[in-house]
Design a protein around this motif. Structure first.
Motif, mmCIF file in Angstrom:
data_model
loop_
_atom_site.group_PDB
_atom_site.id
_atom_site.type_symbol
_atom_site.label_atom_id
_atom_site.label_comp_id
_atom_site.label_asym_id
_atom_site.label_seq_id
_atom_site.Cartn_x
_atom_site.Cartn_y
_atom_site.Cartn_z
ATOM 1 N N ARG A 107 10.362 3.858 2.139
ATOM 2 C CA ARG A 107 11.438 2.992 2.622
ATOM 3 C C ARG A 107 12.173 2.287 1.495
ATOM 4 O O ARG A 107 13.050 1.453 1.740
ATOM 5 C CB ARG A 107 10.873 1.937 3.585
ATOM 6 C CG ARG A 107 10.434 2.501 4.926
ATOM 7 C CD ARG A 107 10.064 1.404 5.901
ATOM 8 N NE ARG A 107 8.817 0.729 5.521
ATOM 9 C CZ ARG A 107 8.738 -0.506 5.049
ATOM 10 N NH1 ARG A 107 9.817 -1.224 4.844
ATOM 11 N NH2 ARG A 107 7.561 -1.034 4.754
ATOM 12 N N GLU A 147 -0.619 5.605 3.267
ATOM 13 C CA GLU A 147 0.298 4.652 3.901
ATOM 14 C C GLU A 147 1.331 4.149 2.895
ATOM 15 O O GLU A 147 2.523 4.038 3.190
ATOM 16 C CB GLU A 147 -0.494 3.467 4.460
ATOM 17 C CG GLU A 147 0.338 2.423 5.170
ATOM 18 C CD GLU A 147 0.843 2.903 6.514
ATOM 19 O OE1 GLU A 147 1.885 2.376 6.958
ATOM 20 O OE2 GLU A 147 0.221 3.803 7.109
ATOM 21 N N ARG A 163 4.034 -1.931 14.273
ATOM 22 C CA ARG A 163 3.390 -1.395 13.074
ATOM 23 C C ARG A 163 1.991 -1.971 12.903
ATOM 24 O O ARG A 163 1.058 -1.269 12.493
ATOM 25 C CB ARG A 163 4.242 -1.710 11.844
ATOM 26 C CG ARG A 163 3.734 -1.012 10.605
ATOM 27 C CD ARG A 163 4.675 -1.194 9.454
ATOM 28 N NE ARG A 163 4.272 -0.363 8.330
ATOM 29 C CZ ARG A 163 4.515 -0.671 7.070
ATOM 30 N NH1 ARG A 163 5.181 -1.746 6.773
ATOM 31 N NH2 ARG A 163 4.126 0.129 6.108
ATOM 32 N N ASP A 202 3.702 7.321 1.973
ATOM 33 C CA ASP A 202 4.485 7.891 3.076
ATOM 34 C C ASP A 202 5.420 6.893 3.723
ATOM 35 O O ASP A 202 6.504 7.259 4.185
ATOM 36 C CB ASP A 202 3.552 8.469 4.148
ATOM 37 C CG ASP A 202 2.786 9.685 3.652
ATOM 38 O OD1 ASP A 202 3.160 10.204 2.592
ATOM 39 O OD2 ASP A 202 1.815 10.095 4.316
ATOM 40 N N ASP A 203 5.019 5.628 3.770
ATOM 41 C CA ASP A 203 5.816 4.653 4.511
ATOM 42 C C ASP A 203 6.449 3.622 3.584
ATOM 43 O O ASP A 203 7.664 3.522 3.479
ATOM 44 C CB ASP A 203 4.928 3.946 5.551
ATOM 45 C CG ASP A 203 5.739 3.077 6.495
ATOM 46 O OD1 ASP A 203 6.974 3.095 6.408
ATOM 47 O OD2 ASP A 203 5.148 2.371 7.323
#
Length: 292
Positions: free
Chosen positions: A184, A176, A113, A179-180
């Motif tokens: 999560r 970021e 990442r 979306d990530d």
């Protein structure tokens, strides 16, 4: 109900004898994405630092993942990511050296990442080999964000994280984040003065005023129910408004009442009384009314 990840009880902090945090109570629960709002000098950075044990508090208690903040275990610290308002990077190191240093400290360091973010945010081999002191303010801010995201934290605390970024950098960071990170299920506390950014990211907002959380709730719900009720002083003198946040009088004899909990009764009252005016509030309107 799920136990809070962050919990502050009677949190107090003074500077020069003046209270900045005034017996503040606050909870942050797993999966919440909270935008922390307040005027300049309201104590947002101080609050975040006290919550993470980075600044000594004068009173009260703070727990993070159930542990007292002053005595967090290494395993709990590894579950937290933090981006401060001012860069705290090791400026004598190169970006590559600093990231390698932190990689050795975090068992869950996600090297793939990190490589992806470095490439996406323009950190080529040349830039990664520069001393951090030679990077621009925006580049340092991006590097701080990469460091905070690299170990996939369960709790991410961001103090004005986009203040040094240009509009393109802000857009990339927010993408970021949405979306990530948020996708999560990461718990996020996000302090910012850019309300348009907060509206794209936060699900909840909390307003800090006079050392306390003056108002908190779901962003959509607050905007749905926040209203300004205006009318003659004689008419509004006897009106009790649920969720009243602020009441002011003007020189022309009008009274303005701000509420964060407009209900059917208030809507019916405004419909019955032609002299009353009921207006919705934007987030900017609500910020001004709650924090002034």
């Amino acid at each position: 109900m799920t136990a809070p990840i962050l919990q502050a009880s009677s949190l107090t902090k003074h500077f020069g004898g003046q209270p900045v945090l005034n017996a503040l109570d606050w909870q942050v629960r797993p999966g919440q994405v909270i935008g922390l709002l307040g005027r300049n000098g309201a104590g947002k950075s101080t609050l975040l630092e006290c919550l993470l044990g980075l600044r000594e508090r004068d009173g009260g208690t703070v727990t993070v993942f159930g542990e007292t903040v002053g005595d967090l275990s290494p395993a709990t610290r590894a579950r937290i990511g933090y981006v401060p308002q001012a860069s705290d990077l090791f400026e004598w190191m190169t970006a590559q050296q600093m990231l390698a240093y932190f990689a050795a400290l975090y068992p869950r360091w996600n090297g793939a990442r990190v490589a992806q973010l470095l490439a996406r945010w323009g950190f080529d081999a040349l830039m990664c080999g520069k001393p951090i002191s030679k990077l621009s303010g925006g580049e340092k801010q991006r590097l701080s964000i990469i460091r905070a995201l690299a170990h996939d934290p369960e709790l991410l605390v961001l103090d004005e994280p986009v203040s040094a970024l240009d509009p393109v950098g802000r857009r990339e960071f927010l993408r970021e984040l949405v979306d990530d990170v948020i996708g999560r299920g990461t718990t996020v506390v996000f302090s910012t003065h850019i309300l348009s950014d907060l509206e794209r990211v936060a699900l909840d907002v909390a307003f800090l005023k006079d050392g306390k959380i003056a108002l908190q709730g779901g962003l959509d719900d607050l905007l749905e129910r926040a209203r300004r009720l205006s009318g003659p002083a004689a008419l509004l003198a006897s009106v009790k408004v649920d969720g009243e946040l602020r009441r002011t009088s003007t020189s022309d004899g009008l009274v303005h009442v701000i509420t964060g909990a407009a209900n059917a009764g208030l809507l019916a009252l405004a419909a019955r009384e032609p002299a009353l005016r009921l207006e919705p509030l934007s987030l900017e309107d609500l910020f001004v009314e709650v924090t002034q």
